[in-house]
Design a protein around this motif. Sequence first.
Motif, short mmCIF file in Angstrom:
data_model
loop_
_atom_site.label_atom_id
_atom_site.label_comp_id
_atom_site.label_asym_id
_atom_site.label_seq_id
_atom_site.Cartn_x
_atom_site.Cartn_y
_atom_site.Cartn_z
N ASP A 150 0.81 -1.22 0.00
CA ASP A 150 0.00 0.00 0.00
C ASP A 150 0.84 1.26 0.00
N VAL A 151 2.13 1.14 -0.31
CA VAL A 151 3.04 2.28 -0.27
C VAL A 151 3.50 2.62 -1.69
N VAL B 277 -5.43 8.62 10.10
CA VAL B 277 -4.88 9.96 9.95
C VAL B 277 -5.58 10.62 8.76
N LEU B 278 -6.08 11.83 8.97
CA LEU B 278 -6.71 12.58 7.89
C LEU B 278 -5.64 13.31 7.09
N ALA C 207 4.17 6.89 5.45
CA ALA C 207 4.52 6.78 6.87
C ALA C 207 3.32 6.34 7.71
N THR C 208 2.13 6.77 7.32
CA THR C 208 0.92 6.33 8.03
C THR C 208 0.75 4.82 7.91
N VAL C 209 0.85 4.31 6.70
CA VAL C 209 0.68 2.87 6.47
C VAL C 209 1.78 2.06 7.13
N GLY D 178 1.39 1.26 10.71
CA GLY D 178 0.20 0.51 11.11
C GLY D 178 -1.10 1.26 11.01
N GLY D 179 -1.07 2.51 10.51
CA GLY D 179 -2.27 3.32 10.46
C GLY D 179 -3.00 3.20 9.14
N ARG D 180 -4.06 3.98 9.04
CA ARG D 180 -4.88 4.01 7.84
C ARG D 180 -5.05 5.45 7.41
#
Length: 416
Positions: free
Chosen positions: A14-15, A124-125, A137-139, A142-144
């Motif tokens: 997803d990066v 994270v918006l 960096a969000t992905v 571990g974030g979405r």
Amino acid sequence: MAQRNVPVSSRLGDVRYEIRGALSRRARELEAEGREIIRLNIGNPGLFGFSVPVHVRAAVESRLAQSEAYCHQQGLMAAREAIAARETARGAFGAHAENVFIGNGVSELIDLTLRALLNSSEEVLLPSPDYPLWSAATVLNGGRARYYPCPASRGHLPDPDEVESLITPRTRALVLINPNNPTGAVYPTDLLKALVRVAERHRLLLLSDEIYDGILYDQAAFQPLAPLAGDLPCVTYSGLSKMHRACGYRVGWISLSGADSKLAEFRSALDLLSALRLCANVPTQWGVAPAINGPDTTAALTSPGGRLYEARRAVIEGVRNSEFLSVVEPQGALYAFPSVRNEHFSQFDDETFALDLLETENVLVVPGTGFNIRERNHFRLTLLPEPDQIADVFDRIERCLDRLAAGSKARARHVA
């Protein structure tokens, strides 16, 4: 027994980072064949003849003998004090040297702050388009990523109500990039105040990427976010790379502002993560205080007659003279984000266009979808080349689009 391939993290699926991705690799192959490629994919001033200000370079050179040991994990105190003093002068609540962390560029600090913040699947918006490192960096932590649209029809500005509608119980932070990369939008004060109120209502951490804060055109006014946030926790990102043309120095910083009682746990997490990577590049940190406190070396570049201003003018004129293009005129930063008008094409694809432009016209740009937008008719280019070269680039872009449009019409006739 044959050895199996080494597996990689599933998160990498997803990066994306198209700024240095497949097109850039193809450009290197063409350069190896002897082709001269005009690289407009990266905002890297040193590659276009810009220099670090003399007083900043001299400060670094004079302190080399004092730079051979690790420094404090947060950075040199003299640099942190200069950063904190600037934030305080701007009106940031609770800014002080203990709340400043220096890193190897803002890139490292984006990763570090999101690692300190996120648990698995927390959100994270992010603006769409965004600078894709934020998404990555969000992905990777571990974030979405959840994207709030900033379309050209609104001058690439967000709608606070639209942002608020995307918030869920798992949303942790709201990211702003102002002045914006890739669009060049500069956010009005009233809009920033409305976004602060959204963050306050939902207890979100504000993350404000302000690396281009002094690169402004046509009387555009930059408003830092921290003073508007008051005691609400806010992280401000900046550095030497863009304003001071020192990308290779790899010096970025964050300043935490807001009520200390709300920041204590997050600050401790940042301190731990900073210690784990020991410290940032020491020699170039000596350039921070002279850069912040020294003469303004940017205004002459962004004023009429200055190189960046005239390069921007060349982009605007190139779009104005084009049969196919439109653009929201950038008010800040080092980029423009033109769009291709779809009425000329039955189906336009930004990646196909960017590859064709590279292969046939020796120009490297970044497809708009590399900045996490759904529309497939944008591309980004940097304002760093000389104005004459930008004019030549737009001649090449027009030839490429003319060929693609002719092919699109021929296919449409064949289908009919």
